[in-house]
Design a protein around this motif. Structure first.
Motif, mmCIF file in Angstrom:
data_model
loop_
_atom_site.group_PDB
_atom_site.id
_atom_site.type_symbol
_atom_site.label_atom_id
_atom_site.label_comp_id
_atom_site.label_asym_id
_atom_site.label_seq_id
_atom_site.Cartn_x
_atom_site.Cartn_y
_atom_site.Cartn_z
ATOM 1 N N GLN A 12 0.825 -1.207 0.000
ATOM 2 C CA GLN A 12 0.000 0.000 0.000
ATOM 3 C C GLN A 12 0.863 1.263 0.000
ATOM 4 O OE1 GLN A 12 -2.706 0.242 3.294
ATOM 5 N NE2 GLN A 12 -3.640 2.119 2.571
ATOM 6 N N ALA A 49 -5.551 -5.404 -4.970
ATOM 7 C CA ALA A 49 -6.429 -4.558 -4.159
ATOM 8 C C ALA A 49 -6.041 -3.093 -4.304
ATOM 9 C CB ALA A 49 -6.380 -4.989 -2.693
ATOM 10 N N GLN A 50 -4.750 -2.827 -4.282
ATOM 11 C CA GLN A 50 -4.282 -1.450 -4.432
ATOM 12 C C GLN A 50 -4.544 -0.937 -5.849
ATOM 13 O OE1 GLN A 50 -3.315 -0.020 -1.627
ATOM 14 N NE2 GLN A 50 -3.255 1.921 -2.698
ATOM 15 N N GLN A 53 -8.128 -0.097 -6.135
ATOM 16 C CA GLN A 53 -8.459 1.135 -5.424
ATOM 17 C C GLN A 53 -8.103 2.353 -6.295
ATOM 18 O OE1 GLN A 53 -6.522 1.532 -1.604
ATOM 19 N NE2 GLN A 53 -8.341 2.527 -0.776
ATOM 20 N N THR A 54 -7.018 2.238 -7.031
ATOM 21 C CA THR A 54 -6.582 3.323 -7.902
ATOM 22 C C THR A 54 -7.359 3.345 -9.214
ATOM 23 O OG1 THR A 54 -4.370 3.094 -6.956
ATOM 24 C CG2 THR A 54 -4.549 4.362 -9.002
ATOM 25 N N PRO A 56 -10.630 1.715 -10.178
ATOM 26 C CA PRO A 56 -11.788 0.890 -9.816
ATOM 27 C C PRO A 56 -12.652 0.418 -10.983
ATOM 28 C CG PRO A 56 -12.170 3.175 -9.231
ATOM 29 C CD PRO A 56 -10.747 3.075 -9.685
ATOM 30 N N TRP A 62 -10.033 -6.390 -12.498
ATOM 31 C CA TRP A 62 -11.097 -7.193 -11.886
ATOM 32 C C TRP A 62 -11.000 -8.646 -12.345
ATOM 33 C CZ3 TRP A 62 -13.330 -5.858 -7.662
ATOM 34 C CH2 TRP A 62 -13.554 -4.506 -7.367
ATOM 35 N N ARG A 88 -19.017 -2.126 -9.265
ATOM 36 C CA ARG A 88 -18.191 -1.096 -9.903
ATOM 37 C C ARG A 88 -18.425 -1.011 -11.413
ATOM 38 N NH1 ARG A 88 -15.346 2.766 -7.030
ATOM 39 N NH2 ARG A 88 -14.750 1.860 -5.068
#
Length: 194
Positions: A12, A49-50, A53-54, A56, A62, A88
């Motif tokens: 992260q 995951a990071q 988040q950046t 989406p 995905w 999303r």
């Protein structure tokens, strides 16, 4: 491998160091694949995951997360990723369909129905969603529900495949006049369908 929270925290805070903005997507996708190839599932999961988040709405991230959970996660983690992807990217039918199929295969037919209901809300004219819903009903012995869904599909998302599946359902239930009628309707509407 033994410290997934530490790995996630490091990623992260360090994932973007030394990476140009225009290279982040490719670099992070490659990093996640590389970590996975070395058996570092938690690290790959944290990178994705990071990245999500950046970015989406990046479908490829995905898909990578779905594949990771299919191979190395639990049914619950796979469902969590598919649910998040559907939320999303609601117009991407694939995530809805995969999630519904996974729930169906787990014996949760009512949950699969509910997922497909939400998929309809986001994609009301999607042939794939209509056919998946009809297949779910057909294969769970709910022939009348499948028939109603296929009728609605012929109204909302009429395609060659919808007519073909409608005729197949009638043939399987030995309703030959209806099957022949649907075949003729399909041929009249789509004369070039093979």
């Amino acid at each position: 491998a033994g410290a997934p929270l530490t790995s996630a925290a490091i990623i992260q805070h360090a994932i973007g160091i030394g990476v140009d903005d225009e290279d982040r997507q490719r670099t992070w996708a490659d990093d996640a694949k590389g970590a996975l190839s070395r058996g570092a599932v938690a690290t790959s999961r944290a990178i994705l995951a990071q990245a999500l988040q950046t970015f989406p709405t990046k479908r490829s991230f995905w898909m990578q997360a779905v594949e990771l959970e299919k191979q190395h996660g639990t049914p619950e983690t796979l469902d969590d990723v598919l649910k998040a992807a559907s939320e999303r990217l609601p117009r991407v039918e694939l995530f809805w369909l995969l999630r519904a199929k996974e729930r169906w295969l787990a014996g949760q037919v009512d949950v699969a129905r509910d997922i497909l209901t939400h998929a309809f809300a986001a994609n009301p004219d999607s042939e794939q969603v209509w056919l998946a819903a009809a297949k779910l009903e057909w294969e769970t012995g709910e022939t009348e529900r499948a028939r109603v869904l296929l009728q609605r599909a012929r109204e909302r998302a009429p395609t060659e495949r919808v007519y073909m599946k409608s005729a197949l359902l009638e043939r399987q239930t030995k309703n030959y006049p209806a099957a022949l009628d649907l075949i003729q309707q399909g041929l009249d509407r789509y004369p070039k369908y093979p």
